[in-house]
Design an enzyme around this catalytic site. Structure first.
Site: not given
Length: 315
Positions: A195, A290
């Site tokens: 990420e 998210e």
């Protein structure tokens, strides 16, 4: 409190919102009557893309129990979850979540593959054996967690920038560590997704071209990119073009509008166009939600579902 009783008590509160917003027409309602004993679930149709919510996103309707939130979300068309803290849950909780997903035909998205948040420190970039060992041990634990909850993807962040080393040396250290992690994950068909974050400038991994190059160098099906569109909007923008450029190394997508990191439609990003583009590329994976809820309580949760229905209406 039982889920069906909780839903009955909140039905009146949500009814006025749904009527006013015009989404209570037959076939498009985002509120369903609760399940009753002996009856089959009445569920909204799934979305065109596979969105994954997280624990707490539907707590006003489903209650504090994540299992009940999963059932509520299923009734409203969601078919996946993600849970960053899955490794911190008890074995029994991991199994219960996995069993629930299997019974409903739902998928498990990412969880974070760190035992003590070492990814927020200066770690894999240093090349030090202590951090490589910690990652290897966490990967071994993650394999067992993944078996219990039915996961395939797990988030990895290489840590902070090591200012005593050049960028190239740090990159080589990260690649070396990730290759060793892949030897643990690859036999089980598991995928760590790297990420790129925007939280602070000390983070090593911040841009899509950087992650793309690392994935190419690691050269394993167990090392791919996690393209979080909220973070990438903040760091580099040009979302659709950057998705295209790194597409063959992207293993997982995440959502969040900017500014604010809330659901689509609350910021500057045109998620209907982005979702249409992703769908057009034939993406069959998960898009993790998210982000937080723009509004609080039951009304906020209903508004979130409505926002996803609108953004997903690109066909």
């Amino acid at each position: 409190m039982k889920r069906r009783n909780f839903l009955q008590q909140t039905a009146l509160a949500g009814a006025s919102l749904l009527t006013a917003s015009g989404v209570s027409a037959a076939g498009n309602s985002i509120y369903r009557q609760p399940r009753t004993a002996g009856s089959a679930p009445v569920a909204d149709k799934p979305f065109n893309l596979n969105y994954a919510f997280h624990d707490g996103m539907f707590k006003s309707h489903g209650g504090a129990d994540f299992i009940d939130q999963i059932k509520f979300a299923y009734d409203h068309g969601f078919r996946s979850i993600e849970d960053n803290g899955m490794m911190g849950r008890t074995v029994d909780q991991q199994k219960k979540i996995g069993d629930t997903l299997q019974k409903l035909g739902m998928n498990m998205g990412v969880f974070v593959i760190t035992s003590d948040n070492w990814h927020w420190r200066t770690t894999l970039t240093t090349g030090k054996q202590e951090w490589i060992d910690k990652m290897i041990n966490d990967c071994k634990t993650a394999v067992e967690v993944a078996k219990r909850c039915g996961a395939k993807w797990m988030t990895v962040v290489p840590g902070n920038y090591e200012r005593s080393l050049s960028l190239d040396y740090q990159t080589a250290n990260v690649i070396t560590a990730l290759r060793k992690a892949c030897t643990i994950l690859e036999p089980h068909g598991l995928v760590m997704v790297l990420e790129m974050l925007s939280d602070n400038p000390d983070l090593f991994l911040r841009h899509s071209d950087q992650a793309y190059m690392i994935c190419k160098a690691v050269n394993s099906p167990s090392c791919k990119m996690l393209f979080d569109m909220y973070h990438m909007q903040r760091n580099e923008g040009d979302i659709i073009n950057n998705l295209n450029k790194s597409w063959d190394e992207i293993g997982y997508l995440q959502i969040g509008d900017n500014p604010g990191r809330k659901e689509p439609g609350t910021g500057e990003m045109n998620y209907k166009n982005i979702f249409k583009h992703i769908h057009g590329k034939g993406y069959k994976g998960i898009l993790g939600m998210e982000h937080g809820n723009f509004q609080k309580g039951t009304e906020g949760e209903l508004a979130l579902i409505k926002a996803y229905r609108e953004a997903d209406n690109f066909m």
